[in-house]
Design a protein around this motif. Structure first.
Motif, PDB file in Angstrom:
ATOM      1  N   PRO A   1      69.541  47.215  18.962  1.00 47.97           N
ATOM      2  CA  PRO A   1      68.120  46.959  19.415  1.00 47.97           C
ATOM      3  C   PRO A   1      67.283  45.977  18.789  1.00 47.97           C
ATOM      4  CG  PRO A   1      68.417  48.905  18.041  1.00 47.97           C
ATOM      5  CD  PRO A   1      69.518  48.419  18.163  1.00 47.97           C
TER       6      PRO A   1
ATOM      7  N   HIS B   1      64.480  52.231  17.351  1.00 48.18           N
ATOM      8  CA  HIS B   1      63.710  53.633  17.468  1.00 48.18           C
ATOM      9  C   HIS B   1      62.489  53.683  16.819  1.00 48.18           C
ATOM     10  CE1 HIS B   1      62.818  57.915  16.728  1.00 48.18           C
ATOM     11  NE2 HIS B   1      63.034  57.793  17.940  1.00 48.18           N
TER      12      HIS B   1
ATOM     13  N   LYS C   1      54.059  49.948  32.531  1.00 51.36           N
ATOM     14  CA  LYS C   1      55.383  50.000  32.748  1.00 51.36           C
ATOM     15  C   LYS C   1      56.147  48.764  31.984  1.00 51.36           C
ATOM     16  CE  LYS C   1      56.408  52.568  36.950  1.00 51.36           C
ATOM     17  NZ  LYS C   1      57.229  53.598  36.318  1.00 51.36           N
TER      18      LYS C   1
ATOM     19  N   GLN D   1      56.256  49.391  28.443  1.00 45.52           N
ATOM     20  CA  GLN D   1      57.197  50.507  28.142  1.00 45.52           C
ATOM     21  C   GLN D   1      58.686  49.938  28.266  1.00 45.52           C
ATOM     22  OE1 GLN D   1      56.794  53.850  30.992  1.00 45.52           O
ATOM     23  NE2 GLN D   1      54.463  53.878  30.462  1.00 45.52           N
ATOM     24  N   GLN D   2      59.118  49.397  29.240  1.00 44.02           N
ATOM     25  CA  GLN D   2      60.241  48.282  29.237  1.00 44.02           C
ATOM     26  C   GLN D   2      60.667  47.462  27.989  1.00 44.02           C
ATOM     27  OE1 GLN D   2      59.998  46.520  33.017  1.00 44.02           O
ATOM     28  NE2 GLN D   2      60.891  48.112  34.117  1.00 44.02           N
ATOM     29  N   GLN D   3      59.668  46.749  27.603  1.00 48.16           N
ATOM     30  CA  GLN D   3      59.826  45.989  26.385  1.00 48.16           C
ATOM     31  C   GLN D   3      60.162  47.012  25.073  1.00 48.16           C
ATOM     32  OE1 GLN D   3      60.259  42.654  26.035  1.00 48.16           O
ATOM     33  NE2 GLN D   3      60.059  42.345  28.062  1.00 48.16           N
ATOM     34  N   LEU D   4      59.360  48.002  25.303  1.00 44.90           N
ATOM     35  CA  LEU D   4      59.462  48.712  23.763  1.00 44.90           C
ATOM     36  C   LEU D   4      60.944  49.435  23.847  1.00 44.90           C
ATOM     37  CD1 LEU D   4      58.144  49.648  21.250  1.00 44.90           C
ATOM     38  CD2 LEU D   4      56.949  51.694  22.577  1.00 44.90           C
ATOM     39  N   LYS D   5      61.343  49.696  25.036  1.00 39.21           N
ATOM     40  CA  LYS D   5      62.413  50.374  25.003  1.00 39.21           C
ATOM     41  C   LYS D   5      63.872  49.652  24.662  1.00 39.21           C
ATOM     42  CE  LYS D   5      61.749  53.732  28.763  1.00 39.21           C
ATOM     43  NZ  LYS D   5      62.050  53.812  30.124  1.00 39.21           N
ATOM     44  N   THR D   6      63.483  48.316  24.298  1.00 39.64           N
ATOM     45  CA  THR D   6      64.526  47.586  23.931  1.00 39.64           C
ATOM     46  C   THR D   6      64.539  47.267  22.300  1.00 39.64           C
ATOM     47  OG1 THR D   6      63.104  45.202  23.955  1.00 39.64           O
ATOM     48  CG2 THR D   6      64.312  46.006  25.836  1.00 39.64           C
ATOM     49  N   CYS D   7      63.591  48.066  21.797  1.00 38.17           N
ATOM     50  CA  CYS D   7      63.378  48.002  20.340  1.00 38.17           C
ATOM     51  C   CYS D   7      63.843  49.234  19.580  1.00 38.17           C
ATOM     52  CB  CYS D   7      61.813  47.919  20.063  1.00 38.17           C
ATOM     53  SG  CYS D   7      60.864  46.358  20.730  1.00 38.17           S
TER      54      CYS D   7
ATOM     55  N   GLN E   1      59.850  51.919  18.202  1.00 37.40           N
ATOM     56  CA  GLN E   1      59.276  52.875  19.457  1.00 37.40           C
ATOM     57  C   GLN E   1      58.356  53.975  18.917  1.00 37.40           C
ATOM     58  OE1 GLN E   1      62.309  54.311  22.014  1.00 37.40           O
ATOM     59  NE2 GLN E   1      63.592  52.129  21.702  1.00 37.40           N
TER      60      GLN E   1
END
Length: 132
Positions: free
Chosen positions: A66, A17, A6, A9-15, A20
């Motif tokens: 991002p 697209h 989790k 996933q949270q860190q990758l969502k800040t990147c 990602q």
């Protein structure tokens, strides 16, 4: 099949697209963790003070929204196993190049280990290549 925690996933969502997409594809084959995507002002200054970054806010690609940079480490890697670090960096770059050629992502990827410095090779920093 590996899957991100989790927190990863949270860190990758800040990147961005593209990051990602690339690391979702990487994770299907190599179990890894996302340690950092976007960094706030305080997080960036702390990373600088701790020697994890050579940049003050807002000069790092981690400071974009991002984030145009991500720090990723394969799970169960020996920090001194340079062959494994080079393999991982090469694998990620090769996969990113393929995704670029296929039109899945719109930017090329740069890995800190490409500069030939063994210490940078085991630094898990990847960023979208932005020509100057």
């Amino acid at each position: 099949m590996p899957s991100f925690s989790k927190q990863s996933q949270q860190q990758l969502k800040t990147c961005h697209h593209d990051l990602q997409s690339i690391f979702a594809a990487v994770e299907r084959a190599v179990d890894c963790e996302i340690s950092c995507g976007h960094r706030s002002h305080d997080e960036q200054e702390q990373a600088y003070e701790e020697g994890r970054s050579g940049f003050h806010w807002p000069e790092s690609h981690h400071n974009d929204k991002p984030s145009m940079a991500v720090d990723v480490t394969p799970v169960d890697i020996d920090e001194d196993d340079m062959r494994r670090w080079y393999w991982f960096g090469g694998y990620v770059r090769g996969l990113a190049d393929r995704l670029y050629d296929e039109g899945v992502v719109t930017h090329r990827l740069h890995w800190s280990g490409e500069q030939g410095d063994p210490e940078l090779s085991k630094y898990p920093h990847f960023e979208i290549y932005l020509p100057h």
